[in-house]
Design a protein around this motif. Sequence first.
Motif, mmCIF file in Angstrom:
data_model
loop_
_atom_site.group_PDB
_atom_site.id
_atom_site.type_symbol
_atom_site.label_atom_id
_atom_site.label_comp_id
_atom_site.label_asym_id
_atom_site.label_seq_id
_atom_site.Cartn_x
_atom_site.Cartn_y
_atom_site.Cartn_z
ATOM 1 N N TRP A 263 56.682 -25.142 39.000
ATOM 2 C CA TRP A 263 55.463 -25.936 38.601
ATOM 3 C C TRP A 263 54.241 -25.338 38.029
ATOM 4 O O TRP A 263 54.041 -25.799 36.585
ATOM 5 N N LYS A 264 53.990 -23.759 38.537
ATOM 6 C CA LYS A 264 53.065 -23.045 37.486
ATOM 7 C C LYS A 264 53.660 -22.765 37.006
ATOM 8 O O LYS A 264 52.539 -22.528 35.426
ATOM 9 N N LYS A 265 54.634 -22.475 36.802
ATOM 10 C CA LYS A 265 55.314 -21.940 35.074
ATOM 11 C C LYS A 265 55.745 -22.896 34.711
ATOM 12 O O LYS A 265 55.143 -22.931 33.099
ATOM 13 N N ALA B 229 61.136 -33.339 45.975
ATOM 14 C CA ALA B 229 61.515 -31.920 45.189
ATOM 15 C C ALA B 229 59.994 -31.860 44.537
ATOM 16 O O ALA B 229 59.855 -29.895 44.197
ATOM 17 N N LEU B 230 58.704 -32.705 44.056
ATOM 18 C CA LEU B 230 57.785 -31.620 44.203
ATOM 19 C C LEU B 230 57.551 -31.037 44.207
ATOM 20 O O LEU B 230 56.619 -29.804 44.440
ATOM 21 N N GLU B 231 57.490 -30.947 46.341
ATOM 22 C CA GLU B 231 56.970 -30.724 46.585
ATOM 23 C C GLU B 231 57.461 -28.515 46.570
ATOM 24 O O GLU B 231 56.593 -27.147 46.912
ATOM 25 N N LYS B 232 58.591 -28.720 46.403
ATOM 26 C CA LYS B 232 59.338 -27.508 46.585
ATOM 27 C C LYS B 232 59.470 -26.548 45.016
ATOM 28 O O LYS B 232 59.046 -25.745 45.312
ATOM 29 N N MET B 233 58.633 -27.542 44.297
ATOM 30 C CA MET B 233 58.564 -27.269 42.596
ATOM 31 C C MET B 233 57.799 -26.460 42.390
ATOM 32 O O MET B 233 57.246 -25.160 42.253
ATOM 33 N N VAL B 234 56.441 -27.196 44.222
ATOM 34 C CA VAL B 234 54.886 -26.212 43.638
ATOM 35 C C VAL B 234 55.112 -25.087 44.598
ATOM 36 O O VAL B 234 54.465 -23.655 43.847
ATOM 37 N N SER B 235 56.288 -24.753 45.415
ATOM 38 C CA SER B 235 55.397 -24.191 46.665
ATOM 39 C C SER B 235 57.051 -22.946 46.281
ATOM 40 O O SER B 235 56.478 -21.997 46.536
ATOM 41 N N ASP B 236 57.825 -22.965 45.495
ATOM 42 C CA ASP B 236 58.877 -21.622 44.919
ATOM 43 C C ASP B 236 57.976 -21.158 43.577
ATOM 44 O O ASP B 236 57.910 -20.751 42.861
ATOM 45 N N GLY B 237 57.082 -22.101 43.089
ATOM 46 C CA GLY B 237 56.607 -21.557 41.957
ATOM 47 C C GLY B 237 57.056 -22.226 40.195
ATOM 48 O O GLY B 237 56.245 -22.031 39.485
#
Length: 280
Positions: free
Chosen positions: A254-256, A244-252
């Motif tokens: 996390w940065k938001k 889930a964390l990897e997906k959060m970073v890859s879809d933007g």
Amino acid sequence: MKLRKVTAATAAVLALGLTATACGSDDGDGNGSGSSGGDKKITVGIKFDQPGIGQKTPQGYAGLDVDVATYVAKELGYNADQIEWKESKSADRETMLQRGDVDFIAASYSINEERQKKVDFAGPYLLAHQDVLVRADDDSIKSPSDLNSKKLCSVTGSTSAQNVKEKLAPKAQLQQYPTYSACLNGLQSKAIDALTTDDSILAGYASQANFKGKFKLGGFKMTNENYGIGVKKGSDLKAKINTALEKMVSDGSWKKAVDKNLGPAGYKNEPAPKIGDIKS
């Protein structure tokens, strides 16, 4: 003959009832996708008193950890209204996981060897650094060594104060309070000289409207703090949360979340860490 008809009718009613019960039951896969999914809950530990990280407000819960945990819970199959939030103070986190009080904890939870003996960690999802917060008009603390002979505050169970006491300023007068909010009040009243913890947490406090201009960050990157999500030792949630964390970073997302929660304080975050990459 009449008795047989009644028996058959009763059996039919019972069969229908059992079928209805089966159709409405949970599917047992643990991902909240069953027909009664609205009744399913996942219990998540966060801080209640850390602005920008994890805070309980009259409007609900807010902060980076809240956004990360909400995203993770959704990937695990739970909607936001299926999350039960529990306060996880620094000194209680391992015990809460070991007892099963929570499913996972996202509470500015730095990964270290001692904690890894007791619980498992997914992540990290943020690389922070230890710093100090001092009063804006105090120019006496320009380096970590200046904390010697100063009254230094952190919370019970935190690694921050011990890092300073043992490695950087052994003559600092360590004051351990139950919460960072209590430390902040002591700093404002001049009962203490400096508050130490992660720069991300300090930035959140300093950016509050009622504290703007009253405090400043020392700007010392004294340690690396790898924020992870704590789970019970041996839990299969670790792998699922990492995904889930990897997906959060890859879809933007996390940065938001970082920009929304820490950006107003001028916090300059490190790039998103790779899963399992623990900076010493």
